[in-house]
Write an enzyme that holds these catalytic residues in place. Structure first.
Site, PDB file in Angstrom:
ATOM      1  N   GLN A  95       0.931  -1.319  -0.173  1.00 40.62           N
ATOM      2  CA  GLN A  95       0.157  -0.033   0.226  1.00 40.62           C
ATOM      3  C   GLN A  95       0.735   1.338  -0.138  1.00 40.62           C
ATOM      4  OE1 GLN A  95      -1.253   0.476   4.710  1.00 40.62           O
ATOM      5  NE2 GLN A  95      -1.545  -1.664   3.722  1.00 40.62           N
ATOM      6  N   HIS A  97       0.398   5.621   0.936  1.00 43.72           N
ATOM      7  CA  HIS A  97      -0.506   6.800   1.712  1.00 43.72           C
ATOM      8  C   HIS A  97      -0.281   8.095   0.955  1.00 43.72           C
ATOM      9  CE1 HIS A  97      -1.347   3.843   4.685  1.00 43.72           C
ATOM     10  NE2 HIS A  97      -0.146   3.678   5.282  1.00 43.72           N
ATOM     11  N   GLU A 115       4.409   7.779   8.476  1.00 36.19           N
ATOM     12  CA  GLU A 115       4.347   7.100   9.533  1.00 36.19           C
ATOM     13  C   GLU A 115       5.921   6.610   9.862  1.00 36.19           C
ATOM     14  OE1 GLU A 115       2.256   2.954   8.650  1.00 36.19           O
ATOM     15  OE2 GLU A 115       2.322   4.117   6.727  1.00 36.19           O
ATOM     16  N   HIS A 172       4.905   0.520   0.567  1.00 32.04           N
ATOM     17  CA  HIS A 172       5.250  -0.517   1.896  1.00 32.04           C
ATOM     18  C   HIS A 172       4.107  -1.313   2.088  1.00 32.04           C
ATOM     19  CE1 HIS A 172       2.577   2.815   3.600  1.00 32.04           C
ATOM     20  NE2 HIS A 172       2.356   1.706   4.656  1.00 32.04           N
ATOM     21  N   ARG A 192      -4.455   0.560  -1.533  1.00 30.69           N
ATOM     22  CA  ARG A 192      -3.940  -0.760  -1.631  1.00 30.69           C
ATOM     23  C   ARG A 192      -3.528  -0.904  -3.143  1.00 30.69           C
ATOM     24  NH1 ARG A 192      -8.630  -2.679   0.592  1.00 30.69           N
ATOM     25  NH2 ARG A 192      -8.499  -2.835   2.951  1.00 30.69           N
TER      26      ARG A 192
END
Length: 315
Positions: A95, A97, A115, A172, A192
């Site tokens: 996936q 982001h 993250e 990642h 995804r």
């Protein structure tokens, strides 16, 4: 506010989840497929709640809105961070982001998602996916269409204690046999790219988001390596993992008794191992592996006693 806010987590069942959150921390998990513990969360999809003091029972989202003094009267309307524990009993989907600008435009004003991961535990041959080998968007798309996942995905061997910074736009995935603490922007937006052709409990394949992923993914991959900085402060070892525009992350390793100054910002804390107590103005607050808390801004000088490891973060 002169005391820590200890938090009750929210648990999420996932296709790839297991029982390690129960086995490692003693949590009462909802099922044998529990994948996520939203430990410090004010997100609409699951807000943790306060366990102690006059605010007991209030959600963190409520506390953020009603008591800005706890957080040093911040500018933002949204609590900026989300701390999770993840049990990757199976591989997670590959996936990516979006960043803040893309999410604001395409995801109803939500935050983007940068993250980081701290590997609490993993099996001997564990790995994760971080980045890809495509040089252009055309090559990336061609490898997806041909199913050349082995040629596309960048796999990295991991061990307990490893730390990874994962900026928005980075392809990642966590892989099976991994227990992770994740600190991220307060976002639940995921695109995804590949899900191993798995089906959910209803026999349906989970939705992919190839078009949006292609718009946000960083090509070619840029490896954001952060070298930890280790400091000795009395009986505490302080490891500085990252200090970015989105969050700063540290590990505090306590052996005995360690004194800390008053911090202007509020701190998010998660106890990784051991047990101890936070002492402020003569009052002791016990904490154990699996405890999560917020130290208010201007909490004052405090001491930690015990043998324990904390992950500490702040915006």
């Amino acid at each position: 506010m002169t005391h820590p806010l200890f938090l009750e987590p929210v648990f999420k069942e996932r296709l790839w989840g297991g029982t390690k959150l129960r086995d490692a921390f003693g949590y009462a998990i909802p099922s044998q497929k529990t994948g996520e513990c939203w430990a410090v969360s004010a997100h609409a999809h699951g807000s943790s709640s306060v366990k102690n003091g006059p605010l007991a029972g209030k959600t963190l989202d409520q506390v953020w809105k009603d008591h800005p003094e706890i957080f040093g009267f911040p500018d933002g309307k949204v609590f900026p961070l989300l701390v999770k524990l993840l049990d990757a009993n199976m591989d997670l989907s590959v996936q990516v982001h979006p960043d803040d600008d893309y999410a604001k435009l395409h995801e109803n004003g939500d935050l983007g998602k940068t993250e980081c991961w701290y590997i609490i535990d993993c099996k001997d041959d564990a790995e994760l996916i971080l980045g890809h080998h495509a040089s252009t968007k055309e090559e990336f798309k061609q490898r997806i269409e041909s199913g050349d996942w082995n040629g596309l995905l960048r796999r990295i061997k991991i061990k307990p204690g490893d730390f990874f910074y994962v900026p928005s736009g980075t392809l990642h995935a966590l892989c099976k046999g991994t227990l992770v603490l994740e600190i991220q922007q307060n976002s639940d937006t995921t695109y995804r790219v590949y899900d191993y052709d798995r089906c959910n409990d209803q026999g349906q394949k989970r939705t992919l988001h190839i078009e949006k992923a292609m718009e946000v993914i960083t090509i070619p991959h840029i490896d954001k390596v952060h070298t930890p900085e280790v400091k000795e402060v009395g009986n505490a070892e302080i490891i500085v993992y990252v200090q970015s525009d989105y969050f700063s992350v540290y590990k505090w390793k306590i052996s005995g008794r360690a004194a800390f100054p008053s911090y202007q910002t509020y701190l998010l804390g998660s106890v990784l191992s051991g047990s101890g107590r936070i002492i402020n103005n003569g009052i002791q607050y016990e904490c154990n592996a699996g405890s999560h808390f917020i130290l208010p801004a201007h909490f004052g000088e405090f001491t930690i006693e015990g043998t324990c490891e904390f992950m500490i973060s702040h915006p």
